[in-house]
Design a protein around this motif. Structure first.
Motif, PDB file in Angstrom:
ATOM      1  N   ARG A 139     -35.450  11.525 -11.629  1.00 17.27           N
ATOM      2  CA  ARG A 139     -34.233  11.047 -11.918  1.00 17.27           C
ATOM      3  C   ARG A 139     -33.924   9.519 -12.263  1.00 17.27           C
ATOM      4  NH1 ARG A 139     -32.776  16.337 -12.834  1.00 17.27           N
ATOM      5  NH2 ARG A 139     -33.101  17.367 -11.225  1.00 17.27           N
ATOM      6  N   PRO A 140     -34.237   9.275 -13.293  1.00 20.30           N
ATOM      7  CA  PRO A 140     -34.502   7.822 -13.800  1.00 20.30           C
ATOM      8  C   PRO A 140     -32.950   7.203 -13.628  1.00 20.30           C
ATOM      9  CG  PRO A 140     -34.961   9.030 -15.752  1.00 20.30           C
ATOM     10  CD  PRO A 140     -34.831   9.761 -14.543  1.00 20.30           C
ATOM     11  N   THR A 141     -32.685   5.939 -13.364  1.00 17.16           N
ATOM     12  CA  THR A 141     -31.490   5.375 -13.726  1.00 17.16           C
ATOM     13  C   THR A 141     -31.012   4.724 -15.028  1.00 17.16           C
ATOM     14  OG1 THR A 141     -32.167   3.367 -12.819  1.00 17.16           O
ATOM     15  CG2 THR A 141     -31.338   4.716 -11.224  1.00 17.16           C
ATOM     16  N   ALA A 142     -30.171   4.282 -15.427  1.00 13.88           N
ATOM     17  CA  ALA A 142     -29.797   3.572 -16.638  1.00 13.88           C
ATOM     18  C   ALA A 142     -30.692   2.403 -16.631  1.00 13.88           C
ATOM     19  CB  ALA A 142     -28.314   3.111 -16.796  1.00 13.88           C
ATOM     20  N   ARG A 143     -30.987   1.730 -15.470  1.00 13.44           N
ATOM     21  CA  ARG A 143     -31.729   0.467 -15.316  1.00 13.44           C
ATOM     22  C   ARG A 143     -33.394   1.082 -15.953  1.00 13.44           C
ATOM     23  NH1 ARG A 143     -35.083  -1.932 -11.480  1.00 13.44           N
ATOM     24  NH2 ARG A 143     -35.529  -4.158 -11.644  1.00 13.44           N
ATOM     25  N   ALA A 144     -33.732   2.219 -15.175  1.00 17.38           N
ATOM     26  CA  ALA A 144     -35.247   2.721 -15.717  1.00 17.38           C
ATOM     27  C   ALA A 144     -35.130   3.264 -17.061  1.00 17.38           C
ATOM     28  CB  ALA A 144     -35.388   3.890 -14.690  1.00 17.38           C
ATOM     29  N   VAL A 145     -34.091   3.673 -17.747  1.00 14.76           N
ATOM     30  CA  VAL A 145     -34.127   3.966 -18.909  1.00 14.76           C
ATOM     31  C   VAL A 145     -34.151   2.692 -19.842  1.00 14.76           C
ATOM     32  CG1 VAL A 145     -32.803   5.019 -20.948  1.00 14.76           C
ATOM     33  CG2 VAL A 145     -32.982   6.202 -18.823  1.00 14.76           C
ATOM     34  N   ARG A 146     -33.524   1.608 -19.647  1.00 17.25           N
ATOM     35  CA  ARG A 146     -33.707   0.437 -20.084  1.00 17.25           C
ATOM     36  C   ARG A 146     -35.159  -0.002 -20.344  1.00 17.25           C
ATOM     37  NH1 ARG A 146     -28.874  -0.751 -17.123  1.00 17.25           N
ATOM     38  NH2 ARG A 146     -27.038  -1.070 -18.296  1.00 17.25           N
ATOM     39  N   TYR A 147     -35.747   0.069 -19.122  1.00 16.95           N
ATOM     40  CA  TYR A 147     -37.297  -0.577 -18.981  1.00 16.95           C
ATOM     41  C   TYR A 147     -38.118   0.087 -19.749  1.00 16.95           C
ATOM     42  CZ  TYR A 147     -36.155  -4.528 -15.878  1.00 16.95           C
ATOM     43  OH  TYR A 147     -35.658  -5.755 -15.210  1.00 16.95           O
ATOM     44  N   GLU A 148     -38.070   1.280 -19.695  1.00 14.15           N
ATOM     45  CA  GLU A 148     -38.736   2.422 -20.491  1.00 14.15           C
ATOM     46  C   GLU A 148     -38.591   2.159 -21.967  1.00 14.15           C
ATOM     47  OE1 GLU A 148     -41.680   5.323 -20.913  1.00 14.15           O
ATOM     48  OE2 GLU A 148     -41.061   4.181 -19.189  1.00 14.15           O
ATOM     49  N   LEU A 149     -37.468   2.006 -22.489  1.00 16.65           N
ATOM     50  CA  LEU A 149     -37.496   1.773 -23.881  1.00 16.65           C
ATOM     51  C   LEU A 149     -37.841   0.523 -24.187  1.00 16.65           C
ATOM     52  CD1 LEU A 149     -33.482   3.197 -24.351  1.00 16.65           C
ATOM     53  CD2 LEU A 149     -35.796   4.312 -24.980  1.00 16.65           C
ATOM     54  N   PHE A 150     -37.701  -0.542 -23.285  1.00 17.51           N
ATOM     55  CA  PHE A 150     -38.153  -1.837 -23.662  1.00 17.51           C
ATOM     56  C   PHE A 150     -39.863  -1.904 -24.090  1.00 17.51           C
ATOM     57  CE2 PHE A 150     -40.087  -5.933 -22.638  1.00 17.51           C
ATOM     58  CZ  PHE A 150     -39.306  -6.854 -23.106  1.00 17.51           C
ATOM     59  N   GLU A 151     -40.594  -0.988 -23.229  1.00 15.41           N
ATOM     60  CA  GLU A 151     -41.888  -0.932 -23.311  1.00 15.41           C
ATOM     61  C   GLU A 151     -42.227  -0.156 -24.402  1.00 15.41           C
ATOM     62  OE1 GLU A 151     -44.181  -2.119 -21.554  1.00 15.41           O
ATOM     63  OE2 GLU A 151     -42.787  -3.140 -20.219  1.00 15.41           O
ATOM     64  N   THR A 152     -41.522   1.207 -24.757  1.00 17.95           N
ATOM     65  CA  THR A 152     -41.629   1.960 -25.666  1.00 17.95           C
ATOM     66  C   THR A 152     -41.558   1.410 -27.207  1.00 17.95           C
ATOM     67  OG1 THR A 152     -41.083   3.894 -24.439  1.00 17.95           O
ATOM     68  CG2 THR A 152     -40.927   4.207 -27.021  1.00 17.95           C
ATOM     69  N   LEU A 153     -40.627   0.305 -27.263  1.00 15.14           N
ATOM     70  CA  LEU A 153     -40.179  -0.439 -28.495  1.00 15.14           C
ATOM     71  C   LEU A 153     -41.277  -1.703 -28.701  1.00 15.14           C
ATOM     72  CD1 LEU A 153     -36.496  -0.352 -28.340  1.00 15.14           C
ATOM     73  CD2 LEU A 153     -37.771   1.255 -30.091  1.00 15.14           C
ATOM     74  N   ARG A 154     -41.913  -1.879 -27.725  1.00 15.17           N
ATOM     75  CA  ARG A 154     -42.988  -3.022 -27.526  1.00 15.17           C
ATOM     76  C   ARG A 154     -42.287  -4.296 -27.945  1.00 15.17           C
ATOM     77  NH1 ARG A 154     -47.912  -0.123 -30.970  1.00 15.17           N
ATOM     78  NH2 ARG A 154     -48.327   1.590 -29.406  1.00 15.17           N
ATOM     79  N   LEU A 155     -41.162  -4.488 -27.229  1.00 14.28           N
ATOM     80  CA  LEU A 155     -40.418  -5.569 -27.229  1.00 14.28           C
ATOM     81  C   LEU A 155     -41.166  -6.846 -26.717  1.00 14.28           C
ATOM     82  CD1 LEU A 155     -36.691  -4.274 -26.953  1.00 14.28           C
ATOM     83  CD2 LEU A 155     -38.104  -4.697 -29.107  1.00 14.28           C
TER      84      LEU A 155
END
Length: 247
Positions: free
Chosen positions: A76-92
């Protein structure tokens, strides 16, 4: 088929077979990506959703150069967890911003650079907050993303009108019919090529029940039994031995 592409068990010599569900998924995913829309593929575990979606997206990567970003969440990820996962996935680059507004601005900017498709697997772990954050990013006019949700996410999505109204295509994966089993199982693995169709039907009725995951598990045991018992093809005795290993 290698272990990374086969989602359940490493089964040498197995092949991806074009079931009706896979052909439908290929068409639905291609249309969703072309429209930069969102879709939901759902159904019970073991019916081949993840394998089919990955196969179709690999084709789009190879033939159209589509950039596919694969993300999976747990617990059950929060919006914060989604942000961090996308940050890693996009390799920012750099450190993730501390403030949500800055984080959102960074992600929107990155997602506006070029078209991308997100595969969100095991989407049943997402709650309304996480789905809402994906909708928030997708709704931004500048972002050019398509999203494929895979898993038991339809129940959560259906409860959220703002989300469900934005789903472009819904597709449900179901069990293979008895006719499909006879068509695709001999193509799935060499151990079934010369098997008696009656034995394949017997195996499906007693153990596999139209589930590709169950067929993969059963095939692995049948393959072992054929080697140990020096059998040229499966028979009822060997099948019953394989059944004894299953729950």
């Amino acid at each position: 088929m290698t272990a990374p592409t086969y989602q359940y068990v490493d089964l040498p010599d197995a092949s991806i077979v074009t079931t009706r569900a896979l052909l439908t998924a290929r068409e639905n995913i291609a249309d969703t990506v072309a429209a930069r829309a969102m879709m939901c593929i759902h159904g019970n575990a073991g019916f081949g959703k993840t394998l089919a979606v990955n196969t179709c997206l690999h084709e789009l990567e190879d033939t159209r150069g589509e950039e596919v970003c694969r993300v999976t969440f747990r617990a059950r990820p929060t919006a914060r967890a989604v942000r961090y996962e996308l940050f890693e996935t996009l390799r920012l680059r750099g450190e993730p911003p501390r403030h949500p507004s800055e984080f959102d601005r960074l992600l929107k900017t990155a997602l506006s650079e070029r078209p991308r498709t997100f595969l969100v697997d095991e989407a049943q772990w997402l709650n309304g907050e996480a789905f809402e954050y994906f909708r928030y990013l997708w709704d931004e006019p500048a972002t050019r993303i398509a999203i494929v949700f895979v898993g038991g996410a339809h129940t959560v999505l259906r409860r959220e009108p703002m989300l469900s109204s934005r789903i472009f295509i819904w597709q449900q994966f179901t069990r293979l019919t008895s006719e499909e089993v006879l068509d695709v199982v001999p193509l799935f693995h060499p151990v079934w090529e010369d098997a008696d169709p009656a034995d394949i039907t017997f195996a499906d009725e007693q153990a596999a029940h139209g589930s590709f995951r169950a067929w993969a598990q059963l095939t692995a045991h049948v393959r072992t039994g054929m080697e140990r018992m020096d059998r040229p093809r499966p028979d009822r005795d060997l099948l019953r031995w394989a059944f004894s290993r299953l729950a």
